[in-house]
Design an enzyme around this catalytic site. Sequence first.
Site, short mmCIF file in Angstrom:
data_model
loop_
_atom_site.label_atom_id
_atom_site.label_comp_id
_atom_site.label_asym_id
_atom_site.label_seq_id
_atom_site.Cartn_x
_atom_site.Cartn_y
_atom_site.Cartn_z
N ARG A 110 0.93 -1.16 -0.15
CA ARG A 110 0.14 0.18 -0.08
C ARG A 110 0.90 1.31 0.14
NH1 ARG A 110 -2.08 2.32 4.37
NH2 ARG A 110 -1.97 0.45 5.63
N TYR B 204 -12.96 19.98 -15.02
CA TYR B 204 -13.26 18.41 -14.84
C TYR B 204 -14.33 18.32 -13.92
CZ TYR B 204 -12.91 13.57 -13.35
OH TYR B 204 -12.69 12.03 -13.06
N ASP C 21 -4.32 21.51 -13.06
CA ASP C 21 -4.68 20.15 -13.74
C ASP C 21 -4.19 20.27 -15.08
OD1 ASP C 21 -6.00 18.27 -15.31
OD2 ASP C 21 -7.68 18.31 -14.08
N LYS D 253 -6.03 9.58 -19.37
CA LYS D 253 -6.23 10.42 -20.76
C LYS D 253 -5.06 10.13 -21.47
CE LYS D 253 -10.44 11.57 -18.77
NZ LYS D 253 -10.31 11.33 -17.37
#
Length: 394
Positions: free
Chosen positions: A53, A106, A185, A210
């Site tokens: 993790r 977004y 972003d 993307k």
Amino acid sequence: MATDHPDLAPDTLTVAAGRPPREHDAPVNVPIVLSTTYHETRAPQPGDRIYARGSNPTWDPFEEALGALEGADLPALVFGSGLGAAAAALSLVPTGGAVVMPRHAYAGSISLAGDLAAQGRFELLAVDIADTDAVLGTLDALAHRFEAGQVMLWLESPTNPMLEVAELAVLTDAAHAHGALVVADNTFNTPMVHRPLEAGVDVVLHSVTKWLAGHSDVVLGALATSDAALRGRLLAHRTLHGAIAGPFEVWLALRGLRTLALRMERSQSTAAFLALHLADHPAVRRVRYPGLASDPGHERAAAQFNGFGGIVSIELDDVATADAVVEAVRLWLPATSLGGVESLVERRRRQPAEPATVPEALVRLSVGIENPEDLWVDLEQALRRATGGRDGGL
């Protein structure tokens, strides 16, 4: 390693960064490590992997490569999704603080920020990010109400799906002057088009799903920063909140990253080709693409970016026409998301989280790497069928 050669061009870094050491019989590509835990021979020390993790050897090459591409002094951090990365970035805002976010961005980021604001985590202010004076005024007003470190300016440029262009360096400098943190972003541009850290931004966000991965087959996110303290806080959030990525998905993302420069070059050239054709089509009310000289964001984009991206948005007469176009295409794929090798088309207001200020008849085009003429022929026939035979004479 590629990071030993900071003078490498970005398109070279996409291929050279994140490679295994050059040793005899070593693999050219990094292996996938599938393990939940690691062998221990001592008490845990800082930097030890210990448990999956917190770390995985398959993450390291991708994080190194993306950090190098963004011009960061440190490796990036990969997350299980773009929204997971956004949640980590928003965690940097102290409880009771404020977030200034573009009204168009977004949809996941807007929804998440709105949800956190509704819970009382912070105050959320939506702004027209292309209106520099208005954003500066908002920052000035917040400076009288909040202390340094309590405010975050969230940038997205071009915005999704309106393709508005912000003055990134101007807004970043103003935010820093007020003690605010700045997150950008960079999903639409990718480091091939712009590197926000060079404009002074503190943290860069990517939906790796993307353009970076580029094949519509993984869901991942990432953050990049040159600030070791911020990176430590983001890493702690990822570990404690479990927003981790699977090693196979990260391996696929690194594989996709190798062709990023070529894919972006093709997508951008085709987007420009389509935007010019669409601007002359009588069925199209408006084309939004910063590469067009007539676009409101053109001069800013030309001054700040190394290209204009692979997204084009068009406004049609009404919802029925927009839906008919999406239904009539045969090569374009009607689907959400963007940045894959295949070209996608979507009427954005079909998504319930899309802001009401996005026109109902706006259609977003994510331009892939197919033949430009084939894409245009398909789009033009769809426009002609949707409008009862009108065409642009092309």
